[in-house]
Design an enzyme around this catalytic site. Sequence first.
Site, PDB file in Angstrom:
ATOM      1  N   HIS A   5      49.461  42.341  34.476  1.00  0.00           N
ATOM      2  CA  HIS A   5      50.044  42.155  33.170  1.00  0.00           C
ATOM      3  C   HIS A   5      50.921  43.486  32.796  1.00  0.00           C
ATOM      4  O   HIS A   5      50.410  44.868  33.272  1.00  0.00           O
ATOM      5  CB  HIS A   5      49.097  41.972  31.942  1.00  0.00           C
ATOM      6  CG  HIS A   5      48.592  40.808  31.738  1.00  0.00           C
ATOM      7  ND1 HIS A   5      47.319  40.495  31.514  1.00  0.00           N
ATOM      8  CD2 HIS A   5      48.943  39.456  32.255  1.00  0.00           C
ATOM      9  CE1 HIS A   5      47.204  39.120  31.325  1.00  0.00           C
ATOM     10  NE2 HIS A   5      48.284  38.559  32.096  1.00  0.00           N
ATOM     11  N   HIS A  12      50.009  47.129  31.854  1.00  0.00           N
ATOM     12  CA  HIS A  12      49.226  47.710  32.651  1.00  0.00           C
ATOM     13  C   HIS A  12      50.027  48.348  34.047  1.00  0.00           C
ATOM     14  O   HIS A  12      49.278  48.988  34.640  1.00  0.00           O
ATOM     15  CB  HIS A  12      48.114  46.835  33.205  1.00  0.00           C
ATOM     16  CG  HIS A  12      47.199  46.338  32.022  1.00  0.00           C
ATOM     17  ND1 HIS A  12      45.928  46.882  31.900  1.00  0.00           N
ATOM     18  CD2 HIS A  12      47.199  45.462  31.105  1.00  0.00           C
ATOM     19  CE1 HIS A  12      45.606  46.570  30.582  1.00  0.00           C
ATOM     20  NE2 HIS A  12      46.248  45.781  30.131  1.00  0.00           N
ATOM     21  N   ASP A  42      41.303  44.893  31.531  1.00  0.00           N
ATOM     22  CA  ASP A  42      41.005  43.892  30.342  1.00  0.00           C
ATOM     23  C   ASP A  42      39.929  42.819  30.631  1.00  0.00           C
ATOM     24  O   ASP A  42      39.840  41.852  30.156  1.00  0.00           O
ATOM     25  CB  ASP A  42      42.220  43.131  30.001  1.00  0.00           C
ATOM     26  CG  ASP A  42      43.547  44.082  29.365  1.00  0.00           C
ATOM     27  OD1 ASP A  42      43.031  45.296  29.287  1.00  0.00           O
ATOM     28  OD2 ASP A  42      44.574  43.413  29.211  1.00  0.00           O
TER      29      ASP A  42
HETATM   30 FE    FE Z   1      46.200  44.586  28.675  1.00  0.00          FE
HETATM   31 ZN    ZN Z   2      45.786  42.212  30.495  1.00  0.00          ZN
END
Ligand code: FE
Ligand code: ZN
Length: 239
Positions: free
Chosen positions: A55, A58, A130
């Site tokens: 993502h 990140h 996450d």
């Molecule tokens: Fe995140």
């Molecule tokens: Zn994420």
Amino acid sequence: MMEIVQIAVLNDNYVYLVHDGDETVVIDPAVAEPVLAAAEARGWTITQILNTHWHPDHTGGNLAIKAATGCRITGPAGEAAKIPGIDRAVAEGDTVQVGSVTGRVIDVPGHTAGHNAYYFAGADVLFCGDTLFALGCGRLFEGTPAQMSASLSKLMALPDDTLIYCAHEYTQSNARFAVTVEPANTALASRVIDIDAARAAGKPTVPSTIGLERATNPFTRARSVADFATRRAAKDAFR
Ligand code: FE
Ligand code: ZN
């Protein structure tokens, strides 16, 4: 002795600098500038980036930090094609190094299909992106409840005093949901008081510990995959 610097960026992301010996590793650089500045302020040179998943909040700083420092980028094998600038793809059983401290890669799919966690047993430290949050867990964007439930179980098998460095400050909103699931949990109730006090004082609620999550996190405390799935769906709908 491993040093960890927590850098708050964007709305609620945490980026970490992990330093030991001659090495400084960045975990999940959402952005580049504040991370480079934090390293420079300490006289540290960033040698490696570790990404937990693809993502953009990140990995968004990957290329600029690599351009500025020449660091190597290590990320999850399961989604290597989506990690900007990746040099080394790692998965369960592989190791990563920060100076004298060795980290073990743990596959924790659920939030994304190839999500990694990095566990440094010698420092009692977990970076889990996450997957596991203080009082919460990541949304299931690419995985199933069974996958996330299994991933959380792997993390909950770590020692109780393991420090959990997750990638977001979501704790206060997670707490609002958690108390609806376990209104009679006194450990949770007292933790919520601590969380509200910390946030009112502008302080982070991260890191947490495995022991604290075991006692208070409604997602690690689900009794079955079906129970977990029900809780995750309820949280998705919770306002
Ligand atoms: Fe995140
Ligand atoms: Zn994420």
